[in-house]
Design an enzyme around this catalytic site. Structure first.
Site, short mmCIF file in Angstrom:
data_model
loop_
_atom_site.label_atom_id
_atom_site.label_comp_id
_atom_site.label_asym_id
_atom_site.label_seq_id
_atom_site.Cartn_x
_atom_site.Cartn_y
_atom_site.Cartn_z
N VAL A 13 0.83 -1.20 0.00
CA VAL A 13 0.00 0.00 0.00
C VAL A 13 0.87 1.26 0.00
O VAL A 13 0.62 2.21 -0.75
CB VAL A 13 -0.94 0.01 1.24
CG1 VAL A 13 -1.75 1.28 1.30
CG2 VAL A 13 -1.84 -1.22 1.22
N LYS A 104 -7.53 -1.90 8.44
CA LYS A 104 -8.91 -2.33 8.80
C LYS A 104 -8.95 -2.97 10.18
O LYS A 104 -9.91 -2.81 10.92
CB LYS A 104 -9.46 -3.30 7.77
CG LYS A 104 -8.78 -4.65 7.83
CD LYS A 104 -8.71 -5.35 6.54
CE LYS A 104 -7.36 -5.99 6.46
NZ LYS A 104 -6.83 -6.24 5.20
N VAL A 131 -11.19 -0.64 3.72
CA VAL A 131 -12.20 -1.61 3.26
C VAL A 131 -12.31 -1.55 1.75
O VAL A 131 -12.48 -0.46 1.19
CB VAL A 131 -13.59 -1.32 3.87
CG1 VAL A 131 -14.62 -2.32 3.37
CG2 VAL A 131 -13.54 -1.33 5.39
N GLU A 189 -2.00 -15.32 1.02
CA GLU A 189 -0.77 -15.27 1.83
C GLU A 189 -0.31 -16.69 2.14
O GLU A 189 -1.10 -17.64 2.07
CB GLU A 189 -1.09 -14.61 3.18
CG GLU A 189 -1.79 -13.29 3.09
CD GLU A 189 -0.84 -12.12 3.01
OE1 GLU A 189 0.36 -12.33 3.27
OE2 GLU A 189 -1.30 -11.03 2.65
N LYS A 204 -13.69 -5.85 8.02
CA LYS A 204 -14.22 -4.89 7.04
C LYS A 204 -15.72 -4.68 7.26
O LYS A 204 -16.22 -3.56 7.19
CB LYS A 204 -13.95 -5.39 5.63
CG LYS A 204 -12.45 -5.39 5.28
CD LYS A 204 -12.19 -6.15 4.00
CE LYS A 204 -10.72 -6.13 3.62
NZ LYS A 204 -10.41 -7.07 2.53
N GLY A 301 -4.63 -4.52 -3.73
CA GLY A 301 -3.65 -4.19 -4.77
C GLY A 301 -3.03 -2.85 -4.46
O GLY A 301 -3.68 -1.94 -3.94
N1 HSE Z 1 -6.40 -9.93 1.80
C1 HSE Z 1 -7.46 -9.07 1.43
C2 HSE Z 1 -8.33 -9.73 0.39
C3 HSE Z 1 -6.99 -7.77 0.84
O1 HSE Z 1 -8.04 -10.84 -0.02
O2 HSE Z 1 -9.32 -9.13 0.01
C4 HSE Z 1 -6.57 -6.78 1.86
O3 HSE Z 1 -7.65 -6.37 2.63
#
Ligand code: HSE
Length: 432
Positions: A13, A104, A131, A189, A204, A301
């Site tokens: 980010v 978040k 979010v 991840e 979120k 992203g």
């Molecule tokens: N890991 C989150 C997703 C993105 O897969 O939407 C970051 O909030």
């Protein structure tokens, strides 16, 4: 006169934010009427990183230097997590600097407190990036439809889960192999738990529900289930029912109170949310007056989230430049209430119940007897042609029933000797 920014965190980010602030500086200045200048960047690896900004920018590994710097007006917290990030934000607000954050987890847990601190110090805290990355959903709830009364909000708020579910749907591959593919592609991840167990989506939803309904909802108040149990055959059965499966985030105002949940759910295939595939996010909102609105875009992203951070920076910079004393709360409500959502077991919905059994005579009769005992009506029984009698998945859908009754019936069914794994239940959500 310029407004200055200190950027803490140069991960995904932070780097997107820096790139946009640098590359898009001319357009940002034209829109604002003054420049938004990066004064300092901070990261543990600042020495080794290739940083796309002028050499005059301060580079430091010490966030306290940024927070205390008298020449910095706004601090961007882009490190994530809840410990150091909290110290950074509290430190910056205490120094009467406004904060822009993408965090978040922290904002879902402590957002209301941090907003009070910002208020007490006459500065702002902005969190559009927290979010649904590239979707300006905070701005929508805080300002765009602030005049409406939100009745229902449904979201697909985790791109990783949506990617995995829609890949299972498309390729008919099992969860584990699709997860491995998502990890290879960088969508998931190494530790996928926050995404596939619904925790990221839960934070979120807590934030969006606070904005929509004015309640300080803690993530732990939200009933949450992840997507690990969804199998390719569930999509086959869901399609037979003219439905599909999504990790649905739901916040619905009912006569009895607010219902909140994050869980894999059947949704009608012709619903607009059913067309949200891959790593995209979407939010569908029903207002009492304005009725339905729908928002769609990239939920994560570097650059989509960077746009959210930069747009927040521009809004806060305008406030600083033009001295706006009446800031709009980041939660859309001046104060948040402390209402608890309704317990999920009181919810009344039709359910999709999937059983995996070692086939023998009398299974349906046993299930029907137990469901009837709990006052649950059967709507349909679906069974694809049997490939393996030792592992036969089949489905029962129910008439609308209380979740408590479904849970009680499934506990009773669990002890049946024909089951090869516990039954799997998903609500069938309708009305959107
Ligand atoms: N890991 C989150 C997703 C993105 O897969 O939407 C970051 O909030």
């Amino acid at each position: 006169m310029e407004v200055t920014v200190g950027l803490i965190g140069l991960g995904n980010v932070g780097q997107g934010t820096l790139q946009i602030l640098t590359e898009n500086a001319k357009s940002i200045t034209e829109k604002l009427g003054f420049p938004l200048t990066v004064k300092a960047v901070c990261s543990r690896t600042v020495e080794s990183k290739k940083i796309a900004c002028p050499s005059s920018v301060i580079r430091t590994v010490n966030w306290r230097e940024v927070v205390a710097h008298p020449g910095i007006d706004i601090v961007v917290e882009a490190i994530g997590g809840t410990a150091t990030a909290r110290s950074i934000i509290e430190g910056a607000l205490g120094q009467r600097k406004s904060v822009v954050t993408a965090n978040k987890e922290l904002m879902a847990l402590r957002g209301a407190e941090l907003w009070s601190l910002a208020n007490a110090n006459g500065v702002n805290i902005a969190m559009e990036a927290s979010v649904a990355g590239g979707i300006p959903i905070h701005t929508v709830l805080r300002e765009g439809i602030a005049g409406d009364k939100v009745v229902e909000l449904y979201g697909i708020l985790n791109g990783t889960s949506n990617f995995i579910l829609t890949e299972i749907e498309k390729s008919k591959a099992a969860f584990d192999s699709v997860l491995a593919e998502a990890q290879q592609l960088g969508y998931a991840e190494a530790d996928p738990s926050a995404d596939v167990d619904g925790l990221d989506a839960r934070s979120k939803l807590a934030i969006l529900a606070a904005l929509a309904f004015g309640e300080d909802l803690k993530p732990s108040d939200i009933y949450t289930e992840g997507i690990r149990r969804v199998m390719p055959v569930d999509f086959q059965y869901a399609h037979q029912l003219k439905h599909t499966i999504r990790l649905l985030c739901l916040a619905r105002q009912t006569e009895d109170g607010l219902v909140l949940s994050v869980r894999p759910s059947l949704i009608p295939r012709d619903a607009i949310l059913a067309n949200v595939t891959g790593a995209y996010n979407a939010i569908w909102i029903r207002g009492l007056y304005g009725e339905d609105t729908f928002y769609y875009g990239r939920g994560a992203g570097s650059k989509p989230t960077g746009v959210a951070v930069v747009s927040d920076l521009m809004r806060v910079a305008r406030e600083i430049r033009f001295g706006s004393p009446d800031r709009v709360s980041p939660f859309a409500h001046e104060r948040l209430g402390a209402y608890k959502p309704l317990p999920i077991p009181t919810q009344k919905l039709p359910y999709y119940l999937r059983f995996r059994v070692e086939d023998k005579a009398g299974i349906i009769a046993t299930l029907a007897t137990i469901l009837a005992k709990h006052n649950i009506g059967i709507d349909a029984v679906l069974q694809l042609p049997r490939e393996d009698w030792r592992d036969l998945p089949f489905v029962v859908t129910t008439e609308p029933a209380r979740e408590q009754a479904i849970r009680d019936a499934l506990i009773e069914i669990r002890s049946a000797d024909f089951l090869i794994e516990p039954p799997f239940a998903m609500p069938m959500q309708r009305g959107f």
